[in-house]
Design an enzyme around this catalytic site. Structure first.
Site, mmCIF file in Angstrom:
data_model
loop_
_atom_site.group_PDB
_atom_site.id
_atom_site.type_symbol
_atom_site.label_atom_id
_atom_site.label_comp_id
_atom_site.label_asym_id
_atom_site.label_seq_id
_atom_site.Cartn_x
_atom_site.Cartn_y
_atom_site.Cartn_z
ATOM 1 N N ASP A 69 7.107 0.170 -0.118
ATOM 2 C CA ASP A 69 6.512 1.309 0.588
ATOM 3 C C ASP A 69 7.006 2.598 -0.053
ATOM 4 O O ASP A 69 7.361 2.607 -1.231
ATOM 5 C CB ASP A 69 6.853 1.206 2.089
ATOM 6 N N HIS A 128 6.634 7.393 5.631
ATOM 7 C CA HIS A 128 5.976 6.110 5.902
ATOM 8 C C HIS A 128 6.913 4.907 5.782
ATOM 9 O O HIS A 128 6.938 4.031 6.649
ATOM 10 C CB HIS A 128 4.789 5.979 4.942
ATOM 11 N N SER A 134 -0.940 0.289 9.329
ATOM 12 C CA SER A 134 0.363 0.337 8.647
ATOM 13 C C SER A 134 1.491 -0.175 9.524
ATOM 14 O O SER A 134 2.517 -0.618 9.012
ATOM 15 C CB SER A 134 0.709 1.777 8.264
ATOM 16 N N ASN A 177 -7.647 1.777 8.074
ATOM 17 C CA ASN A 177 -7.929 2.571 9.284
ATOM 18 C C ASN A 177 -9.275 3.285 9.153
ATOM 19 O O ASN A 177 -9.428 4.388 9.657
ATOM 20 C CB ASN A 177 -6.818 3.604 9.489
#
Ligand SMILES: [Ca+2]
Ligand SMILES: [Ca+2]
Ligand SMILES: [Ca+2]
Length: 496
Positions: free
Chosen positions: A116, A147, A304, A237
């Site tokens: 990530d 994130h 996520s 998304n």
């Protein structure tokens, strides 16, 4: 801890009827004395024995043979108290939604690798947390790099009295920063997949993606699958934004995770996908934020955050059921999901909502150990992998599984000896035919062509070795939407 143990020991040994068992660790040469005094070995490699004789302990100490001693005691069962008790726990509605609020997650076990944007390892949820391995240096120097810290907290924020708890608070975390320069790139993701694979099998979380296919990234995914890891990726998304298919989530052998909301319904933003496997909570998820953020914690929305819930759950289940291989774990998590929407699989919710208690209890799926073997490149030695796929050359049987989306083909190498004829027959557990085809060695793919195909049938195909033998491939195929286990049988006859 040592001081406390010593005090307890002194107390245990002080009483006149001090017959409470004691564990002693001895130096070499003590075994005859221990045996003669009736002590019982506990761990011979560690030279640990159990005795009820305080006199023996004294004797060993005086003889200089005692390394350590402590009273035998009951250990608190780990299910005496829920670890889910940190301050923000009441905001963590999702723990109930997936059935873990009243469960006790395991001690450290199967790792979760998070590829990530990097994790703030000095955040109060990670500073001093055991079982964190950084596979490369972690940077979170910009606000938009929150994130990785958020995703990692969903997997493994510890029960440490502050903030949130992840689904698997004691998870072994391996961290790869794939955004050394602010955005996650394919090159850094590929490097991360290689590092993850080299570190050994784990559950690998990929909470990012792109509508563009990326052949090199796909090879890194294949190599991770081949290395025995389970890959979990966010579905995307973009439901209101054209709903594009997102990779790597939509690749075969990747668990594709959509988002559910507080009423266990599909989140409005959660992308549908022909490869969707299941959904997990992804709305108003309390997460830890790196110190460059204005707050230490926030509420986050997105697939996520659904993916790391599944990744952490997968590592938990794998730890609790260590006999499963990666393919069985993958299948088990899909099959045990709680069906939502129209009965059976659908492109919005996949097989349904993650259900951890069901996955802990469900029967193990059969093994499908040759993956990835979806085309010639993956099984021909020296193309994607230096070692090739399974070689069929003699009569026998093997079991496997096909899935029209996540495992659309099983390709095996085939070698027919001279003057023999081999027949390959597939018997599917759902009773329907599985297309079987045989291809010669010149083929580079069994997709979109019939060139180089030498035999094909709805259930069976056969080829003779001729005077010099035949080398090629066998392919088993099911169409999209179908899933079945199968048994492949190879029989041989003389073919002069
Ligand atoms: Ca915490
Ligand atoms: Ca298979
Ligand atoms: Ca396959």
């Amino acid at each position: 801890m040592h001081v406390l143990a010593a005090a307890l020991l002194a107390g245990a040994l002080a009483g006149p009827a001090a017959a409470s068992p004691v564990l002693v660790q001895t130096k070499p040469g003590a075994a005859p004395i221990l045996r003669a005094a009736g002590a019982r070995p506990v761990a011979s490699r560690l030279a640990i024995w159990r005795t009820t004789s305080p006199a023996l302990v004294g004797r060993l100490r005086r003889a200089g043979l005692l390394r350590a001693a402590e009273p035998e005691r009951s250990l608190a069962r780990a299910d005496d108290a829920s670890p889910f008790s940190d301050p923000l726990i009441d905001r963590e509605w999702w723990l109930t939604a997936i059935g873990v609020r009243d469960l006790v997650p395991p001690v450290p076990g199967r790792p979760v690798t998070i590829i990530d944007s990097g994790v703030d390892v000095a955040h109060e949820e990670f500073a001093g947390r055991p079982d964190v391995t950084v596979l490369n240096s972690q940077s979170t120097f910009a606000r938009d790099e929150d994130h990785g810290t958020e995703v990692s907290s969903v997997v493994g924020a510890p029960a440490n009295g502050v903030g949130v708890v992840g689904i698997y608070p004691q998870a072994v975390l391996r961290l790869w920063d794939a955004s050394p320069f602010r955005s996650i790139t394919n090159s850094d993701a590929i490097a991360g997949l290689q590092a993850a694979t080299a570190a050994g099998p784990s559950v690998i979380n990929l909470s990012w993606g792109s509508p563009q296919r990326d052949p090199l990234l796909e090879q890194a995914v294949e190599a991770a699958v081949r290395g025995g890891s389970v890959l979990v990726a966010a579905a995307g998304n973009e439901r209101q934004g054209g709903n594009p298919v997102i990779y790597p989530a939509a690749l075969p052998h990747v668990l594709t995770v959509g988002a559910s909301d507080q009423s266990n319904a599909l989140a409005s933003f959660s992308s549908s996908s022909p490869g969707l496997d299941l959904i997990a909570p992804g709305v108003a998820i309390p997460v830890a934020d790196p110190r460059v953020s204005p707050t230490s914690y926030s509420l986050a929305d997105g697939t996520s955050f659904s993916a790391p819930i599944v990744a952490g759950a997968a590592a938990w289940i794998w730890t609790a059921r260590p006999d499963l291989d990666a393919g069985q774990l993958f299948e088990l998590i899909r099959r045990s999901a709680r069906d939502l929407g129209p009965p059976g699989w659908d492109a919005d919710t996949g097989f349904g909502l993650l259900d951890v208690p069901a996955a802990l209890a469900a029967p193990a799926p059969i093994r499908d150990p040759q993956e990835p073997n979806d085309d010639v490149a993956e099984v021909k030695p020296g193309v994607t992998f230096s070692t090739g796929g399974l070689l069929l050359t003699a009569p026998g049987r093997l079991a496997g599984r096909l899935d029209g989306f996540d495992d659309p083909r099983d390709v095996y190498r085939l070698r027919v000896p001279a003057h023999r004829r081999l027949r390959v027959t597939a018997t599917a557990s759902d009773g329907r035919p599985v297309a079987v085809s045989i291809w010669n060695a010149g083929t580079t793919s069994v997709l979109g062509t019939s060139r180089n195909r030498v035999s094909a049938g709805p259930k069976t195909a056969a080829v003779a070795g001729g005077r010099t033998g035949f080398s090629g491939y066998v392919a088993l195929t099911v169409p999209a939407g179908r899933r079945t286990d199968y048994v492949l049988t190879v029989t041989a006859t003389a073919a002069p």
